[in-house]
Design an enzyme around this catalytic site. Structure first.
Site, PDB file in Angstrom:
ATOM      1  N   ASN A 118      18.349  29.720  11.374  1.00 11.51           N
ATOM      2  CA  ASN A 118      17.052  30.442  11.754  1.00 11.51           C
ATOM      3  C   ASN A 118      17.049  31.932  11.998  1.00 11.51           C
ATOM      4  OD1 ASN A 118      16.540  27.757  11.475  1.00 11.51           O
ATOM      5  ND2 ASN A 118      16.090  27.422  13.783  1.00 11.51           N
TER       6      ASN A 118
ATOM      7  N   THR B  35     -23.343  55.657  -9.242  1.00  9.68           N
ATOM      8  CA  THR B  35     -23.488  54.581  -8.359  1.00  9.68           C
ATOM      9  C   THR B  35     -24.476  53.615  -8.690  1.00  9.68           C
ATOM     10  OG1 THR B  35     -25.703  55.589  -7.452  1.00  9.68           O
ATOM     11  CG2 THR B  35     -23.877  56.497  -6.381  1.00  9.68           C
ATOM     12  N   HIS B  36     -24.008  52.355  -8.338  1.00 13.06           N
ATOM     13  CA  HIS B  36     -24.622  51.054  -9.019  1.00 13.06           C
ATOM     14  C   HIS B  36     -24.577  51.047 -10.447  1.00 13.06           C
ATOM     15  CE1 HIS B  36     -27.053  50.830  -5.233  1.00 13.06           C
ATOM     16  NE2 HIS B  36     -27.092  52.078  -5.513  1.00 13.06           N
TER      17      HIS B  36
ATOM     18  N   LYS C  88      -9.072  44.838 -33.453  1.00 14.75           N
ATOM     19  CA  LYS C  88      -9.075  44.931 -32.189  1.00 14.75           C
ATOM     20  C   LYS C  88      -7.761  45.354 -31.519  1.00 14.75           C
ATOM     21  CE  LYS C  88     -11.865  43.556 -29.783  1.00 14.75           C
ATOM     22  NZ  LYS C  88     -12.006  41.950 -29.179  1.00 14.75           N
TER      23      LYS C  88
ATOM     24  N   ASN D 295      -6.963  45.972 -27.686  1.00 14.64           N
ATOM     25  CA  ASN D 295      -7.677  45.514 -26.663  1.00 14.64           C
ATOM     26  C   ASN D 295      -6.657  45.830 -25.346  1.00 14.64           C
ATOM     27  OD1 ASN D 295      -9.608  43.640 -27.745  1.00 14.64           O
ATOM     28  ND2 ASN D 295      -8.213  42.112 -28.080  1.00 14.64           N
TER      29      ASN D 295
ATOM     30  N   GLU E 131      -6.347  44.639 -18.084  1.00 16.23           N
ATOM     31  CA  GLU E 131      -6.827  43.158 -17.635  1.00 16.23           C
ATOM     32  C   GLU E 131      -6.035  42.401 -16.980  1.00 16.23           C
ATOM     33  OE1 GLU E 131      -8.949  41.453 -21.436  1.00 16.23           O
ATOM     34  OE2 GLU E 131      -8.628  43.507 -22.068  1.00 16.23           O
TER      35      GLU E 131
ATOM     36  N   LYS F   7       9.028  32.428   1.126  1.00 15.53           N
ATOM     37  CA  LYS F   7       9.505  32.839   0.329  1.00 15.53           C
ATOM     38  C   LYS F   7       9.007  33.190  -1.124  1.00 15.53           C
ATOM     39  CE  LYS F   7      13.662  32.050   2.908  1.00 15.53           C
ATOM     40  NZ  LYS F   7      12.616  31.359   3.641  1.00 15.53           N
TER      41      LYS F   7
HETATM   42  N1  ARG Z   1      15.852  27.865   3.809  1.00 15.76           N
HETATM   43  C1  ARG Z   1      15.405  28.036   5.155  1.00 15.76           C
HETATM   44  C2  ARG Z   1      14.351  28.715   5.181  1.00 15.76           C
HETATM   45  O1  ARG Z   1      14.135  29.452   4.231  1.00 15.76           O
HETATM   46  C3  ARG Z   1      16.666  28.320   6.046  1.00 15.76           C
HETATM   47  C4  ARG Z   1      16.493  28.286   7.593  1.00 15.76           C
HETATM   48  C5  ARG Z   1      16.843  26.724   7.678  1.00 15.76           C
HETATM   49  N2  ARG Z   1      16.901  26.274   9.040  1.00 15.76           N
HETATM   50  C6  ARG Z   1      16.850  24.986   9.368  1.00 15.76           C
HETATM   51  N3  ARG Z   1      16.831  24.868  10.757  1.00 15.76           N
HETATM   52  N4  ARG Z   1      16.959  24.092   8.382  1.00 15.76           N
HETATM   53  O2  ARG Z   1      13.463  28.780   6.192  1.00 15.76           O
END
Ligand code: ARG
Length: 460
Positions: free
Chosen positions: A113, A158-159, A286, A288, A293, A328
């Site tokens: 953690n 503007t607009h 074309k 583009n 975009e 992530k």
């Molecule tokens: N893969 C977990 C995450 O990205 C890592 C931490 C995991 N902790 C746990 N108590 N299972 O958050």
């Protein structure tokens, strides 16, 4: 069936369901953290050695093992073993496989953690630094293009209606202001995130006498974090980053939209470099503006990442919850997309060619000098509201007679106000309209040049 290598088997008398194992596994995406996981582990091990929890030799062996794994992963000679649950398990398992018992000591006083919080901070710190460089590259490209177009007169809108004359340089420099604010927001995010989570443990620190300050210094943090529960629960810095990146994308999308418009046949203001356009499978003619975009389109995706993480974090009880593993992919994806967009935009800005003729042509429409006519009379003593009213009437006359302001003759003008003189015509020439707006922030070439100089100085 093969089970994933896990760090927590002891209490379980059954193995996890395969479908759950796959569901739970984060290695397919958190492998992006490998370098930071190893750097964090090196700092942790060095601290354990310093505090006497590992012998000098054990600490040395672990550091060397971590360093060689780093080099192998960097060189691509050792693959990441996808049979592991996450990147933290992979690093620990590899060390233990290679070094035996001493490898098993690496995780004392640490939890995944606080480890994952550390990895994400180190990762985003490195990426933000790169993104800042890219933002600066784009600002440079804008300044260069602007300095070549200090006198390229274009209609300001503007607009989306012709409003007052400006220059293409002035318009481009508007974007440097936005990107400079983005740069400052990103640096600010760096300052706030730069506190070291390691030592917070799973949620309540550790029974060991860990030197948190030492680890923080080793890893280039300004300080440690001050509440272990908050440390493992905090993803504010990621949300802040995603919000900063959303603003970058908002700015990029507005510029993209303008490039698409300007590059269209209807405007013809710019020609984008062909190497940044694509063709059509059916229509042979074309070219583009797909780069612009795509940037416009990817903006939605980056906003999505911000909303995704905000929603994940909403109402989570303290401290760590597995929900947070969902931080992530949105963060990694947003960084990748923004980085790609900045690169493409830089190339588009550097390579575009302004078409001064088309820009000037549009200035002939829409009574672009109307404000200057009003100001002309104000300079001769007419109160602005009165002058505004009078010019409105002159334009009504022009519209009825199908004339431009420039085509009016002096007697007709004098019919509206005796204050009109021969100097009127030079005062509403496009160049005059621009040169007359010669105060800070204005389109007069001297003002734009001075801002370009300052911006380049800020970046140097
Ligand atoms: N893969 C977990 C995450 O990205 C890592 C931490 C995991 N902790 C746990 N108590 N299972 O958050």
């Amino acid at each position: 069936m093969m089970m994933l290598a896990q760090l927590w088997g002891g209490v379980f008398d059954t193995s996890p369901l395969k479908i759950f194992e796959d569901f739970n596994q984060s290695l397919p995406f958190d492998q992006a953290l490998w370098a930071f996981d190893i750097l964090g582990s090196i700092a942790h091990v060095s601290m354990l050695g310093k505090q006497g929890y590992l012998t000098e030799e054990e600490a040395h062996t672990l550091v060397l093992g971590l360093q060689s794994l780093y080099q192998e992963l960097e060189a691509g000679t050792t693959p990441i073993d996808m049979a592991c649950e996450d990147i933290h398990s992979f690093v620990e398992k590899t060390l233990t496989d290679r070094l035996g018992t001493v490898g098993k000591k690496i995780h004392m006083g640490r939890s995944r953690n606080d480890q994952v919080a550390l990895d994400m901070k180190l990762y985003t710190r490195a990426k933000i630094t790169q993104l800042i460089v890219q933002v600066e590259g784009l600002v440079h490209a804008l300044c260069t293009q602007a300095s070549q177009n200090l006198n390229t007169i274009m209609p300001g809108f503007t607009h989306l209606q012709v409003a007052q004359p400006i220059t293409f340089g002035h318009h481009l420099m508007a974007y440097t202001e936005m990107f400079l604010r983005d740069r400052s927001r990103l640096s600010d995010c760096l300052v706030r995130l730069n506190t070291c989570p390691l030592g917070a443990g799973a949620l309540a620190t550790s029974t060991f006498n860990l030197d948190r300050q030492f680890v923080a210094e080793q890893l280039g943090f300004d300080d440690v974090t001050y509440n272990s529960l908050d440390t493992v629960s905090d993803r504010d810095y990621l949300i802040e980053l995603l919000s900063d990146l959303s603003l970058v994308m908002m700015h990029l999308s507005r510029l993209s939209e303008e490039l698409v418009l300007w590059n269209s046949q209807a405007f013809g203001f710019v020609v984008l470099e062909k190497s940044l356009c694509t063709g059509s499978s059916m229509m042979p003619q074309k070219q583009n503006p797909d780069g612009a975009e795509l940037i416009r389109g990817k903006t939605g995706r980056v906003y999505g990442s911000l909303i995704s993480l905000l929603t994940t974090m909403k109402s989570l009880p303290l401290a760590y919850n597995k929900d947070m593993q969902e931080d992530k992919e949105p963060v990694f994806d947003a960084i990748t997309q923004v980085s790609g967009c900045l690169e493409i935009m830089r190339a588009m800005i550097s390579g575009l060619r302004a078409n001064a003729e088309s820009m000037r042509k549009l200035c002939e429409k829409g009574f672009i000098a109307a404000t200057d006519v009003a100001d002309y009379l104000v300079n001769k003593g007419v109160p602005f509201r009165e002058s505004h009213e009078l010019v409105g009437a002159i334009i009504r006359h022009c519209q009825a007679e199908n004339l431009t302001l420039e085509q009016l003759d002096l007697p007709t003008l004098r019919g509206f106000s005796s204050l009109f003189d021969a100097d009127f015509f030079e005062s509403i020439a496009l160049e005059a309209c621009i040169n007359q707006r010669n105060i800070v922030g204005g389109p007069a070439p001297a003002q734009v040049q001075s801002r370009i100089n300052t911006v380049l100085e800020i970046l140097s």
